[in-house]
Design a protein around this motif. Sequence first.
Motif, mmCIF file in Angstrom:
data_model
loop_
_atom_site.group_PDB
_atom_site.id
_atom_site.type_symbol
_atom_site.label_atom_id
_atom_site.label_comp_id
_atom_site.label_asym_id
_atom_site.label_seq_id
_atom_site.Cartn_x
_atom_site.Cartn_y
_atom_site.Cartn_z
ATOM 1 N N GLU A 1 -15.831 4.049 28.066
ATOM 2 C CA GLU A 1 -15.261 4.063 29.416
ATOM 3 C C GLU A 1 -14.861 2.664 29.872
ATOM 4 N N HIS A 2 -15.703 1.674 29.566
ATOM 5 C CA HIS A 2 -15.451 0.315 30.033
ATOM 6 C C HIS A 2 -14.721 -0.539 28.991
ATOM 7 N N ASP A 3 -14.370 0.077 27.864
ATOM 8 C CA ASP A 3 -13.667 -0.616 26.776
ATOM 9 C C ASP A 3 -14.417 -1.874 26.342
ATOM 10 N N LEU A 4 -15.667 -1.667 25.921
ATOM 11 C CA LEU A 4 -16.516 -2.756 25.443
ATOM 12 C C LEU A 4 -16.899 -2.520 23.990
ATOM 13 N N LEU A 5 -17.079 -3.598 23.243
ATOM 14 C CA LEU A 5 -17.789 -3.516 21.982
ATOM 15 C C LEU A 5 -19.287 -3.539 22.265
ATOM 16 N N LEU A 6 -20.070 -2.961 21.381
ATOM 17 C CA LEU A 6 -21.522 -3.051 21.449
ATOM 18 C C LEU A 6 -22.000 -3.860 20.247
ATOM 19 N N LEU A 7 -22.748 -4.920 20.504
ATOM 20 C CA LEU A 7 -23.354 -5.700 19.429
ATOM 21 C C LEU A 7 -24.789 -5.226 19.285
ATOM 22 N N GLU A 8 -25.047 -4.417 18.264
ATOM 23 C CA GLU A 8 -26.367 -3.820 18.064
ATOM 24 C C GLU A 8 -27.178 -4.663 17.091
ATOM 25 N N ASP A 9 -28.296 -5.170 17.573
ATOM 26 C CA ASP A 9 -29.224 -5.960 16.763
ATOM 27 C C ASP A 9 -30.440 -5.083 16.478
ATOM 28 N N ASN A 10 -30.829 -4.988 15.196
ATOM 29 C CA ASN A 10 -31.883 -4.025 14.852
ATOM 30 C C ASN A 10 -32.926 -4.624 13.909
ATOM 31 N N PRO A 11 -33.682 -5.645 14.350
ATOM 32 C CA PRO A 11 -34.690 -6.221 13.458
ATOM 33 C C PRO A 11 -36.009 -5.445 13.405
ATOM 34 N N TYR A 12 -36.256 -4.559 14.387
ATOM 35 C CA TYR A 12 -37.588 -3.959 14.506
ATOM 36 C C TYR A 12 -37.588 -2.435 14.344
ATOM 37 N N GLY A 13 -36.441 -1.844 14.066
ATOM 38 C CA GLY A 13 -36.339 -0.388 14.079
ATOM 39 C C GLY A 13 -37.212 0.330 13.077
ATOM 40 N N LEU A 14 -37.569 -0.321 11.970
ATOM 41 C CA LEU A 14 -38.400 0.344 10.957
ATOM 42 C C LEU A 14 -39.866 0.391 11.334
ATOM 43 N N PHE A 15 -40.262 -0.398 12.341
ATOM 44 C CA PHE A 15 -41.681 -0.524 12.650
ATOM 45 C C PHE A 15 -42.038 0.349 13.852
ATOM 46 N N HIS A 16 -42.046 1.648 13.596
ATOM 47 C CA HIS A 16 -42.206 2.646 14.646
ATOM 48 C C HIS A 16 -43.494 3.429 14.428
ATOM 49 N N ASN A 17 -43.762 4.387 15.312
ATOM 50 C CA ASN A 17 -44.989 5.180 15.220
ATOM 51 C C ASN A 17 -44.791 6.489 14.472
ATOM 52 N N GLY A 18 -43.708 6.603 13.727
ATOM 53 C CA GLY A 18 -43.441 7.816 12.972
ATOM 54 C C GLY A 18 -42.226 8.570 13.452
ATOM 55 N N ALA A 19 -41.717 8.213 14.636
ATOM 56 C CA ALA A 19 -40.545 8.887 15.192
ATOM 57 C C ALA A 19 -39.339 7.969 15.103
ATOM 58 N N ARG A 20 -38.448 8.243 14.156
ATOM 59 C CA ARG A 20 -37.228 7.451 14.003
ATOM 60 C C ARG A 20 -36.151 7.980 14.940
ATOM 61 N N LEU A 21 -35.319 7.085 15.412
ATOM 62 C CA LEU A 21 -34.151 7.454 16.192
ATOM 63 C C LEU A 21 -32.916 6.872 15.519
ATOM 64 N N PRO A 22 -31.783 7.548 15.610
ATOM 65 C CA PRO A 22 -30.573 7.005 14.974
ATOM 66 C C PRO A 22 -30.111 5.733 15.685
ATOM 67 N N THR A 23 -29.599 4.802 14.910
ATOM 68 C CA THR A 23 -29.034 3.593 15.495
ATOM 69 C C THR A 23 -27.749 3.945 16.244
ATOM 70 N N LEU A 24 -27.329 3.019 17.094
ATOM 71 C CA LEU A 24 -26.029 3.198 17.745
ATOM 72 C C LEU A 24 -24.916 3.284 16.705
ATOM 73 N N LYS A 25 -25.037 2.472 15.652
ATOM 74 C CA LYS A 25 -24.003 2.467 14.618
ATOM 75 C C LYS A 25 -23.922 3.811 13.918
ATOM 76 N N ALA A 26 -25.055 4.467 13.705
ATOM 77 C CA ALA A 26 -25.050 5.779 13.058
ATOM 78 C C ALA A 26 -24.407 6.834 13.948
ATOM 79 N N LEU A 27 -24.489 6.637 15.265
ATOM 80 C CA LEU A 27 -23.906 7.579 16.222
ATOM 81 C C LEU A 27 -22.456 7.256 16.553
ATOM 82 N N ASP A 28 -22.008 6.089 16.161
ATOM 83 C CA ASP A 28 -20.694 5.584 16.538
ATOM 84 C C ASP A 28 -19.591 6.283 15.750
ATOM 85 N N THR A 29 -18.647 6.894 16.463
ATOM 86 C CA THR A 29 -17.526 7.557 15.801
ATOM 87 C C THR A 29 -16.217 6.803 16.010
#
Length: 439
Positions: free
Chosen positions: A225-253
Amino acid sequence: MTEATMAVDRVRLRAEHLHGSLTEPLMDSMNFLNEIAGRYPDAVSFAPGRPYEGLFDSDALPRYLERYRAYLANERGLSAEQIDRTLFQYGRTKGIIPELVARSLAVDEDIHLDDLESVVITVGCQEAMFLVARALRVDELDVLLTVAPTYVGVVGAARTAELPTVPVADGPLGVDLDDLARTVGELRDAGRRPRALYVIPDFANPSGVRMNLATRRALLDAAREHDLLLLEDNPYGLFHNGARLPTLKALDTERRVVYLGSFAKTGLPGARIGYVVADQEVEGADGSVGLLADELAKIKGMVTVNTSPVAQAVIGGKLLEHDCSLVAANRVEREIYQNNLSRLLTGLTLRFPPATGVSWNRPSGGFFVVLDVPFPADDALLEHSARRHGVLWAPMSHFDPRPEARNRLRLSFSSLTLESLEAGLDRLRAMVSERLAGG
């Protein structure tokens, strides 16, 4: 020293004749925290967001190198002479392990790249941030948005690239979308150009906040809507409590997400290997179409020439040893960080009842927990805490310019043993008790 030597005038530069970013307080933040830690080596340190050192294995380095050499011989068909040249000579600006990075992203994050040329291997993620900031900065009207509080390194990288940063409120879900819309509108009304929003969706540094799935989807919609790029930084995503969520990049079409990656937390921090996935198309003045990654590589070629092939080979070997899965490579680390987080949250509850006025958030992963305390948690108190009580932490004012950050501090639990963590919490309680008593 002779009298003649003593009489020689030495060149003295003036700070105002150097780049303006060097006089900003944030540029001293990392150095200040490291300096405090160096002056008080016996203090228990909750300050640095470093990986756990108990699993460092010097025997792994030659093994990783040999694994990567075997890969070059068996899968890439290189001769011994070509392998030596690959490792010892100046290398390709975009790096020698993009294929392995792409495999890892596909296996672990469900990110599937159409073109390996969209990957640039960088000297840590810090260089990736600088390259993107430098590329997006056309003139003084351009602005980078950051979710506040934010990682101080991205602000420093952008400022060094002469790209001003403007904060957007985080909120309990990781980003306040209303504030994002308001900030974009105000900037554009003032003739400015917000180019992108920097965000850490998973267990952000320094807040520890994680975006839920609905917020991730809503943020992608807002970026459109706002015509922006998203800079997604993901250094900690693997260190979770067992519940993974998709990255923004994985959802990006729409290829709206520039993905910033690092092996500092998941591979080997000393290797200083990061990367950027920049698969956005760029149309040239002559009508030709390339990739944003191509433009970043041009800048990199003038800054660092290329990333150390030997360091890349070490990371490449580690990836190959684990079938290109960082999830598999970090199973023990994830367990350690989850145990540390659980022990920290339990220890805070035992030591700081509600009457103390101390409260904290409860992340489900990552490296960080944020405390709210009923007094300013500034640099002066940090030094007193180190000297008198033998415990270090990070003032949130280093990460957040807003007034409410003055009474907050960040605790990093990633690099501590359980024993040192408990000792550190005891020392922290003593410091807080002294301050509450008026000391």
